[in-house]
Write a protein that holds these residues in place. Sequence first.
Motif, short mmCIF file in Angstrom:
data_model
loop_
_atom_site.label_atom_id
_atom_site.label_comp_id
_atom_site.label_asym_id
_atom_site.label_seq_id
_atom_site.Cartn_x
_atom_site.Cartn_y
_atom_site.Cartn_z
N ARG A 183 0.80 -1.22 0.00
CA ARG A 183 0.00 0.00 0.00
C ARG A 183 0.84 1.28 0.00
O ARG A 183 0.31 2.36 -0.25
CB ARG A 183 -0.95 0.01 1.21
CG ARG A 183 -2.03 -1.05 1.12
CD ARG A 183 -2.90 -1.05 2.38
NE ARG A 183 -3.61 0.20 2.58
CZ ARG A 183 -4.77 0.50 2.02
NH1 ARG A 183 -5.35 -0.37 1.20
NH2 ARG A 183 -5.36 1.66 2.27
N ARG A 184 2.13 1.13 0.28
CA ARG A 184 2.97 2.32 0.35
C ARG A 184 3.38 2.82 -1.02
O ARG A 184 3.75 2.07 -1.91
CB ARG A 184 4.23 2.04 1.17
CG ARG A 184 4.05 2.07 2.67
CD ARG A 184 3.52 3.39 3.17
NE ARG A 184 4.21 4.53 2.59
CZ ARG A 184 5.33 5.06 3.08
NH1 ARG A 184 5.86 4.55 4.18
NH2 ARG A 184 5.88 6.10 2.50
N GLY A 185 3.33 4.14 -1.16
CA GLY A 185 3.87 4.83 -2.32
C GLY A 185 4.56 6.09 -1.83
O GLY A 185 4.65 6.33 -0.62
N PHE A 186 5.01 6.93 -2.75
CA PHE A 186 5.82 8.08 -2.34
C PHE A 186 5.37 9.39 -2.98
O PHE A 186 6.11 10.37 -2.96
CB PHE A 186 7.29 7.80 -2.64
CG PHE A 186 7.78 6.54 -1.98
CD1 PHE A 186 8.11 6.54 -0.63
CD2 PHE A 186 7.87 5.35 -2.68
CE1 PHE A 186 8.53 5.38 0.00
CE2 PHE A 186 8.29 4.19 -2.06
CZ PHE A 186 8.62 4.20 -0.72
N ILE A 187 4.14 9.39 -3.52
CA ILE A 187 3.53 10.63 -3.97
C ILE A 187 2.15 10.71 -3.34
O ILE A 187 1.33 9.81 -3.52
CB ILE A 187 3.40 10.70 -5.51
CG1 ILE A 187 4.76 10.51 -6.18
CG2 ILE A 187 2.79 12.03 -5.92
CD1 ILE A 187 4.68 10.46 -7.70
N ARG A 188 1.91 11.76 -2.59
CA ARG A 188 0.63 11.91 -1.89
C ARG A 188 -0.02 13.22 -2.33
O ARG A 188 0.44 14.30 -1.99
CB ARG A 188 0.84 11.91 -0.38
CG ARG A 188 -0.47 11.99 0.44
CD ARG A 188 -0.18 11.99 1.92
NE ARG A 188 0.54 10.80 2.32
CZ ARG A 188 1.40 10.74 3.35
NH1 ARG A 188 1.65 11.83 4.04
NH2 ARG A 188 2.01 9.61 3.65
N GLY A 189 -1.09 13.09 -3.12
CA GLY A 189 -1.79 14.28 -3.58
C GLY A 189 -0.90 15.22 -4.37
O GLY A 189 -1.00 16.43 -4.21
N GLY A 190 -0.02 14.67 -5.20
CA GLY A 190 0.87 15.49 -6.00
C GLY A 190 2.14 15.90 -5.29
O GLY A 190 3.04 16.49 -5.91
N GLU A 191 2.28 15.58 -4.00
CA GLU A 191 3.46 15.94 -3.23
C GLU A 191 4.42 14.76 -3.15
O GLU A 191 4.04 13.65 -2.77
CB GLU A 191 3.06 16.36 -1.82
CG GLU A 191 4.24 16.68 -0.91
CD GLU A 191 3.85 16.91 0.53
OE1 GLU A 191 4.75 17.10 1.38
OE2 GLU A 191 2.63 16.90 0.83
N LEU A 192 5.67 15.00 -3.53
CA LEU A 192 6.69 13.96 -3.49
C LEU A 192 7.19 13.78 -2.07
O LEU A 192 7.62 14.73 -1.41
CB LEU A 192 7.85 14.31 -4.41
CG LEU A 192 9.00 13.31 -4.46
CD1 LEU A 192 8.54 11.97 -5.03
CD2 LEU A 192 10.16 13.88 -5.29
N LEU A 193 7.14 12.56 -1.59
CA LEU A 193 7.60 12.23 -0.23
C LEU A 193 9.02 11.67 -0.28
O LEU A 193 9.49 11.22 -1.32
CB LEU A 193 6.66 11.19 0.39
CG LEU A 193 5.17 11.52 0.39
CD1 LEU A 193 4.38 10.34 0.94
CD2 LEU A 193 4.90 12.77 1.21
N PRO A 194 9.72 11.64 0.84
CA PRO A 194 11.03 10.98 0.88
C PRO A 194 10.88 9.46 0.98
O PRO A 194 9.80 8.95 1.29
CB PRO A 194 11.67 11.54 2.15
CG PRO A 194 10.51 11.90 3.03
CD PRO A 194 9.41 12.34 2.10
N LEU A 195 11.95 8.77 0.69
CA LEU A 195 12.02 7.33 0.93
C LEU A 195 12.29 7.17 2.42
O LEU A 195 13.42 7.35 2.88
CB LEU A 195 13.12 6.70 0.09
CG LEU A 195 13.44 5.22 0.33
CD1 LEU A 195 12.20 4.35 0.18
CD2 LEU A 195 14.53 4.75 -0.63
N ASP A 196 11.24 6.87 3.18
CA ASP A 196 11.34 6.97 4.64
C ASP A 196 11.84 5.68 5.29
O ASP A 196 11.85 4.61 4.68
CB ASP A 196 9.98 7.35 5.23
CG ASP A 196 8.90 6.34 4.87
OD1 ASP A 196 8.66 5.43 5.67
OD2 ASP A 196 8.31 6.46 3.79
N ASP A 197 12.24 5.83 6.54
CA ASP A 197 12.86 4.72 7.27
C ASP A 197 11.89 3.59 7.58
O ASP A 197 12.30 2.42 7.66
CB ASP A 197 13.47 5.24 8.58
CG ASP A 197 14.70 6.10 8.35
OD1 ASP A 197 15.36 5.93 7.30
OD2 ASP A 197 15.02 6.95 9.21
N VAL A 198 10.60 3.90 7.77
CA VAL A 198 9.63 2.83 8.03
C VAL A 198 9.50 1.93 6.81
O VAL A 198 9.47 0.70 6.93
CB VAL A 198 8.26 3.41 8.44
CG1 VAL A 198 7.26 2.27 8.64
CG2 VAL A 198 8.38 4.23 9.71
#
Length: 252
Positions: A84-99
């Motif tokens: 379920r994880r991705g790295f774009i939320r509502g057009g905002e680029l997220l970091p590759l996080d530690d979790v």
Amino acid sequence: MKVRGERECTECDTRWSYYETGSITCPDCGSMRSVGVDERRRHTDSPVELDLSEHRLRFGEAAGTLPEDGHADLEADLRAYVHRRGFIRGGELLPLDDVALAARELLQALDVYGRLADPTDHDREYLLRLLDGADDGERPAPGTVPDRLRAARGLAYANAIDAYREDLTRYLDDMGADTADDSGPDVDLEAARDVLESLRDRIRRVESLHGDVDPDAIETLVRAANDLGRYLREGDATALSSARERVSGSTQ
């Protein structure tokens, strides 16, 4: 995919964020009749939390060989989270996080550990350490990875970086398509794509070695991917240079 993030119930007029709930069902009246009321934005990250507390109760007090019961449930929860994880939320680029990284490593380490003929105390303690901190994003330092579990980290991180690289590519494509929007950071799209291509080549190399690489080397690729993400979000040229240098210096 691109979706409309703000939804409005046609039954009771309640509004909510699809990006936060991942559901078209009205949180107020339960109706499934709703419409999107804003512009479509790229969205790959589903709302999901990783909670391993029940699994820690089962495994945390284990001594010697870990119990067989519960492995399947733990792996299923980890797979559901990763899926379920991705790295774009509502057009905002997220970091590759530690979790995201820790969850993938724990899932891969469980598989490798289960196939060890004679797991050592060090192997077991490391696996329990992953379980203890994964949902808080606590990642053991590269130098603490047992030799027989380093392939698990290498392959898990390679898969995570590759998933992040795919979202970086989508984000880049959207930036290139939004030629009329000059409100974002000033970035060199072609330079970013060149780094992405080099990153892809490094990841394929790690995969060809089945993840059996120096943990410091795969950590460098994680940082390179996040440097590139920061460049796309902020337009910081030093982040692009750092990403390029890390990727070029990560030969195995």
